[in-house]
Design a protein around this motif. Structure first.
Motif, PDB file in Angstrom:
ATOM      1  N   ASP A 107      16.427  -5.224  51.874  1.00 13.73           N
ATOM      2  CA  ASP A 107      16.882  -4.189  50.940  1.00 13.73           C
ATOM      3  C   ASP A 107      15.920  -4.045  49.767  1.00 13.73           C
ATOM      4  OD1 ASP A 107      19.092  -3.677  52.491  1.00 13.73           O
ATOM      5  OD2 ASP A 107      20.445  -4.942  51.314  1.00 13.73           O
ATOM      6  N   ALA A 108      15.395  -5.168  49.299  1.00 15.99           N
ATOM      7  CA  ALA A 108      14.462  -5.117  48.170  1.00 15.99           C
ATOM      8  C   ALA A 108      13.213  -4.324  48.532  1.00 15.99           C
ATOM      9  CB  ALA A 108      14.081  -6.533  47.737  1.00 15.99           C
ATOM     10  N   SER A 109      12.673  -4.571  49.721  1.00 17.52           N
ATOM     11  CA  SER A 109      11.446  -3.887  50.134  1.00 17.52           C
ATOM     12  C   SER A 109      11.664  -2.409  50.407  1.00 17.52           C
ATOM     13  CB  SER A 109      10.854  -4.556  51.377  1.00 17.52           C
ATOM     14  OG  SER A 109      11.689  -4.363  52.504  1.00 17.52           O
ATOM     15  N   ALA A 110      12.924  -2.010  50.626  1.00 20.62           N
ATOM     16  CA  ALA A 110      13.245  -0.619  50.949  1.00 20.62           C
ATOM     17  C   ALA A 110      13.595   0.210  49.716  1.00 20.62           C
ATOM     18  CB  ALA A 110      14.396  -0.569  51.946  1.00 20.62           C
ATOM     19  N   ARG A 111      13.547  -0.373  48.534  1.00 21.65           N
ATOM     20  CA  ARG A 111      13.842   0.406  47.329  1.00 21.65           C
ATOM     21  C   ARG A 111      12.843   1.555  47.207  1.00 21.65           C
ATOM     22  NH1 ARG A 111      15.660  -3.749  42.459  1.00 21.65           N
ATOM     23  NH2 ARG A 111      17.261  -4.874  43.668  1.00 21.65           N
ATOM     24  N   PRO A 112      13.313   2.733  46.815  1.00 19.31           N
ATOM     25  CA  PRO A 112      12.433   3.908  46.835  1.00 19.31           C
ATOM     26  C   PRO A 112      11.298   3.862  45.823  1.00 19.31           C
ATOM     27  CG  PRO A 112      14.575   4.448  45.893  1.00 19.31           C
ATOM     28  CD  PRO A 112      14.696   3.082  46.477  1.00 19.31           C
ATOM     29  N   GLU A 113      11.499   3.223  44.671  1.00 19.02           N
ATOM     30  CA  GLU A 113      10.465   3.159  43.652  1.00 19.02           C
ATOM     31  C   GLU A 113       9.616   1.911  43.843  1.00 19.02           C
ATOM     32  OE1 GLU A 113       9.701   5.455  41.486  1.00 19.02           O
ATOM     33  OE2 GLU A 113      11.320   6.746  42.192  1.00 19.02           O
ATOM     34  N   LEU A 114       8.298   2.069  43.849  1.00 18.69           N
ATOM     35  CA  LEU A 114       7.384   0.956  44.087  1.00 18.69           C
ATOM     36  C   LEU A 114       7.606  -0.180  43.099  1.00 18.69           C
ATOM     37  CD1 LEU A 114       4.935  -0.448  45.368  1.00 18.69           C
ATOM     38  CD2 LEU A 114       3.476   0.914  43.851  1.00 18.69           C
ATOM     39  N   PHE A 115       7.721   0.144  41.813  1.00 20.23           N
ATOM     40  CA  PHE A 115       7.877  -0.906  40.814  1.00 20.23           C
ATOM     41  C   PHE A 115       9.137  -1.731  41.078  1.00 20.23           C
ATOM     42  CE2 PHE A 115       4.427   1.055  38.841  1.00 20.23           C
ATOM     43  CZ  PHE A 115       4.031   0.374  37.707  1.00 20.23           C
ATOM     44  N   ASP A 116      10.231  -1.052  41.421  1.00 18.20           N
ATOM     45  CA  ASP A 116      11.478  -1.758  41.708  1.00 18.20           C
ATOM     46  C   ASP A 116      11.341  -2.637  42.947  1.00 18.20           C
ATOM     47  OD1 ASP A 116      12.654  -0.548  39.545  1.00 18.20           O
ATOM     48  OD2 ASP A 116      13.652   1.012  40.723  1.00 18.20           O
ATOM     49  N   ALA A 117      10.738  -2.076  43.997  1.00 13.44           N
ATOM     50  CA  ALA A 117      10.594  -2.817  45.252  1.00 13.44           C
ATOM     51  C   ALA A 117       9.688  -4.032  45.067  1.00 13.44           C
ATOM     52  CB  ALA A 117      10.036  -1.905  46.342  1.00 13.44           C
ATOM     53  N   ALA A 118       8.560  -3.835  44.409  1.00 18.41           N
ATOM     54  CA  ALA A 118       7.609  -4.930  44.219  1.00 18.41           C
ATOM     55  C   ALA A 118       8.202  -6.034  43.360  1.00 18.41           C
ATOM     56  CB  ALA A 118       6.325  -4.398  43.589  1.00 18.41           C
ATOM     57  N   GLN A 119       8.874  -5.664  42.275  1.00 16.80           N
ATOM     58  CA  GLN A 119       9.484  -6.669  41.403  1.00 16.80           C
ATOM     59  C   GLN A 119      10.587  -7.423  42.130  1.00 16.80           C
ATOM     60  OE1 GLN A 119       8.728  -8.030  38.710  1.00 16.80           O
ATOM     61  NE2 GLN A 119       7.864  -6.643  37.194  1.00 16.80           N
ATOM     62  N   ALA A 120      11.422  -6.710  42.862  1.00 12.97           N
ATOM     63  CA  ALA A 120      12.529  -7.357  43.565  1.00 12.97           C
ATOM     64  C   ALA A 120      12.019  -8.320  44.631  1.00 12.97           C
ATOM     65  CB  ALA A 120      13.441  -6.304  44.195  1.00 12.97           C
ATOM     66  N   CYS A 121      11.018  -7.891  45.397  1.00  3.97           N
ATOM     67  CA  CYS A 121      10.453  -8.768  46.432  1.00  3.97           C
ATOM     68  C   CYS A 121       9.771  -9.972  45.815  1.00  3.97           C
ATOM     69  CB  CYS A 121       9.461  -7.988  47.296  1.00  3.97           C
ATOM     70  SG  CYS A 121      10.229  -6.767  48.386  1.00  3.97           S
ATOM     71  N   ALA A 122       9.045  -9.750  44.727  1.00  7.26           N
ATOM     72  CA  ALA A 122       8.356 -10.849  44.054  1.00  7.26           C
ATOM     73  C   ALA A 122       9.349 -11.866  43.508  1.00  7.26           C
ATOM     74  CB  ALA A 122       7.468 -10.318  42.939  1.00  7.26           C
ATOM     75  N   GLU A 123      10.458 -11.393  42.969  1.00 12.88           N
ATOM     76  CA  GLU A 123      11.467 -12.299  42.430  1.00 12.88           C
ATOM     77  C   GLU A 123      12.091 -13.143  43.539  1.00 12.88           C
ATOM     78  OE1 GLU A 123      14.193  -9.887  40.260  1.00 12.88           O
ATOM     79  OE2 GLU A 123      12.705  -9.330  38.733  1.00 12.88           O
ATOM     80  N   LEU A 124      12.392 -12.508  44.666  1.00 16.54           N
ATOM     81  CA  LEU A 124      12.975 -13.248  45.783  1.00 16.54           C
ATOM     82  C   LEU A 124      12.001 -14.289  46.326  1.00 16.54           C
ATOM     83  CD1 LEU A 124      14.774 -10.372  47.718  1.00 16.54           C
ATOM     84  CD2 LEU A 124      15.841 -12.221  46.429  1.00 16.54           C
ATOM     85  N   TYR A 125      10.736 -13.900  46.454  1.00 14.87           N
ATOM     86  CA  TYR A 125       9.751 -14.839  46.996  1.00 14.87           C
ATOM     87  C   TYR A 125       9.503 -15.982  46.008  1.00 14.87           C
ATOM     88  CZ  TYR A 125       5.591 -16.520  49.424  1.00 14.87           C
ATOM     89  OH  TYR A 125       4.692 -17.304  50.094  1.00 14.87           O
ATOM     90  N   PHE A 126       9.469 -15.666  44.714  1.00 21.31           N
ATOM     91  CA  PHE A 126       9.306 -16.716  43.707  1.00 21.31           C
ATOM     92  C   PHE A 126      10.427 -17.750  43.819  1.00 21.31           C
ATOM     93  CE2 PHE A 126      10.969 -18.278  39.683  1.00 21.31           C
ATOM     94  CZ  PHE A 126       9.912 -19.087  39.264  1.00 21.31           C
ATOM     95  N   GLU A 127      11.672 -17.293  43.888  1.00 26.78           N
ATOM     96  CA  GLU A 127      12.805 -18.210  43.959  1.00 26.78           C
ATOM     97  C   GLU A 127      12.727 -19.073  45.219  1.00 26.78           C
ATOM     98  OE1 GLU A 127      14.961 -18.721  41.617  1.00 26.78           O
ATOM     99  OE2 GLU A 127      14.465 -17.027  40.303  1.00 26.78           O
ATOM    100  N   GLU A 128      12.298 -18.478  46.321  1.00 27.58           N
ATOM    101  CA  GLU A 128      12.148 -19.216  47.572  1.00 27.58           C
ATOM    102  C   GLU A 128      11.115 -20.326  47.440  1.00 27.58           C
ATOM    103  OE1 GLU A 128      11.520 -20.363  51.649  1.00 27.58           O
ATOM    104  OE2 GLU A 128      13.255 -19.515  50.614  1.00 27.58           O
ATOM    105  N   VAL A 129       9.946 -19.994  46.895  1.00 28.48           N
ATOM    106  CA  VAL A 129       8.881 -20.990  46.771  1.00 28.48           C
ATOM    107  C   VAL A 129       9.236 -22.043  45.721  1.00 28.48           C
ATOM    108  CG1 VAL A 129       6.444 -21.345  46.208  1.00 28.48           C
ATOM    109  CG2 VAL A 129       7.131 -19.353  47.546  1.00 28.48           C
ATOM    110  N   ALA A 130       9.869 -21.618  44.634  1.00 25.67           N
ATOM    111  CA  ALA A 130      10.262 -22.575  43.600  1.00 25.67           C
ATOM    112  C   ALA A 130      11.224 -23.620  44.152  1.00 25.67           C
ATOM    113  CB  ALA A 130      10.894 -21.839  42.421  1.00 25.67           C
ATOM    114  N   GLN A 131      12.064 -23.211  45.088  1.00 32.31           N
ATOM    115  CA  GLN A 131      13.058 -24.133  45.638  1.00 32.31           C
ATOM    116  C   GLN A 131      12.491 -25.007  46.748  1.00 32.31           C
ATOM    117  OE1 GLN A 131      16.623 -22.222  47.025  1.00 32.31           O
ATOM    118  NE2 GLN A 131      17.474 -24.075  47.875  1.00 32.31           N
ATOM    119  N   THR A 132      11.709 -24.437  47.640  1.00 32.25           N
ATOM    120  CA  THR A 132      11.294 -25.179  48.842  1.00 32.25           C
ATOM    121  C   THR A 132       9.797 -25.428  48.937  1.00 32.25           C
ATOM    122  OG1 THR A 132      11.028 -23.183  50.192  1.00 32.25           O
ATOM    123  CG2 THR A 132      13.223 -24.148  50.095  1.00 32.25           C
ATOM    124  N   GLY A 133       9.002 -24.785  48.073  1.00 35.46           N
ATOM    125  CA  GLY A 133       7.554 -24.868  48.211  1.00 35.46           C
ATOM    126  C   GLY A 133       7.037 -23.743  49.089  1.00 35.46           C
TER     127      GLY A 133
END
Length: 204
Positions: free
Chosen positions: A84-110
């Motif tokens: 859903d994050a990657s499908a957001r119509p606005e680039l800034f929203d999609a990029a920020q949302a995907c980056a936040e999800l990936y950050f949380e994933e790496v912060a938790q598991t590496g």
């Protein structure tokens, strides 16, 4: 009816699902310390407190083991809302949302997914279903970058690849204990935003 683990010789008998998860937990930790593939199975068996034969029973090859690690991390990202994050119509929203999800994933598991995807040991051996998910999300973001930033296809892919390193590195520093979670989140958000602004064409 109570769910009581079966006992054999005074030791609880774990279900196959639990045992598999135990092996994957140990494999993730070992991947972080070892830094690449293949993993030393003697160390993995010792860490997971299982026999090497049992590891082979669940994962006949190291490629199977690595793909299982990758599948688990992609499942976590999808469950968190990556599609859903990657499908957001606005680039800034999609990029920020995907980056936040990936950050949380790496912060938790590496950076488990990054290591598996980039390791030469896995060249040509990534599970096609996982590769399809990765490519679908990357294409979606690249199309948005071409529209919003007026980049060529190659430029869009390069820009997204470079920006992916921001949540990845910030998350890695948090996972390693070198950066607080709050500070990591702030840096990730601000660096993604500044990168996008720097790439945005002048409207004049």
């Amino acid at each position: 009816m109570r769910s009581v683990p079966a006992q054999r010789g005074g030791r609880a008998r774990l279900s196959p699902e639990v045992r598999r998860g135990q092996i994957l937990d140990a494999a993730e930790a070992l991947l972080m310390s070892h830094g690449g593939l293949p993993l030393p199975l003697d160390d993995l068996a010792r860490s997971a407190q299982v026999s090497k034969a049992l590891i082979y029973a669940y994962f006949p090859t190291q490629h199977d083991l690595a793909n299982a690690l990758l599948a688990r991390r992609f499942a976590a990202l999808l469950s968190a809302g990556l599609e859903d994050a990657s499908a957001r119509p606005e680039l800034f929203d999609a990029a920020q949302a995907c980056a936040e999800l990936y950050f949380e994933e790496v912060a938790q598991t590496g950076p488990v997914a990054h290591i598996v995807l980039r390791d030469p040991f896995m060249a040509g051996r990534i599970d096609p279903d996982i590769a399809a998910i990765r490519d679908r999300i990357a294409r979606r973001l690249a199309r948005a970058a071409r529209r919003g930033l007026r980049l060529s296809p190659k430029e869009a892919v390069a820009a997204l690849s470079l920006m992916t390193t921001i949540p990845e590195e910030a998350g890695r520093l948090v996972h390693a204990g070198d950066l607080s979670l709050g500070r990591g989140r702030e840096l990730n958000r601000r660096l993604i935003a500044s990168s996008l602004r720097a790439l945005t064409p002048d409207q004049a």
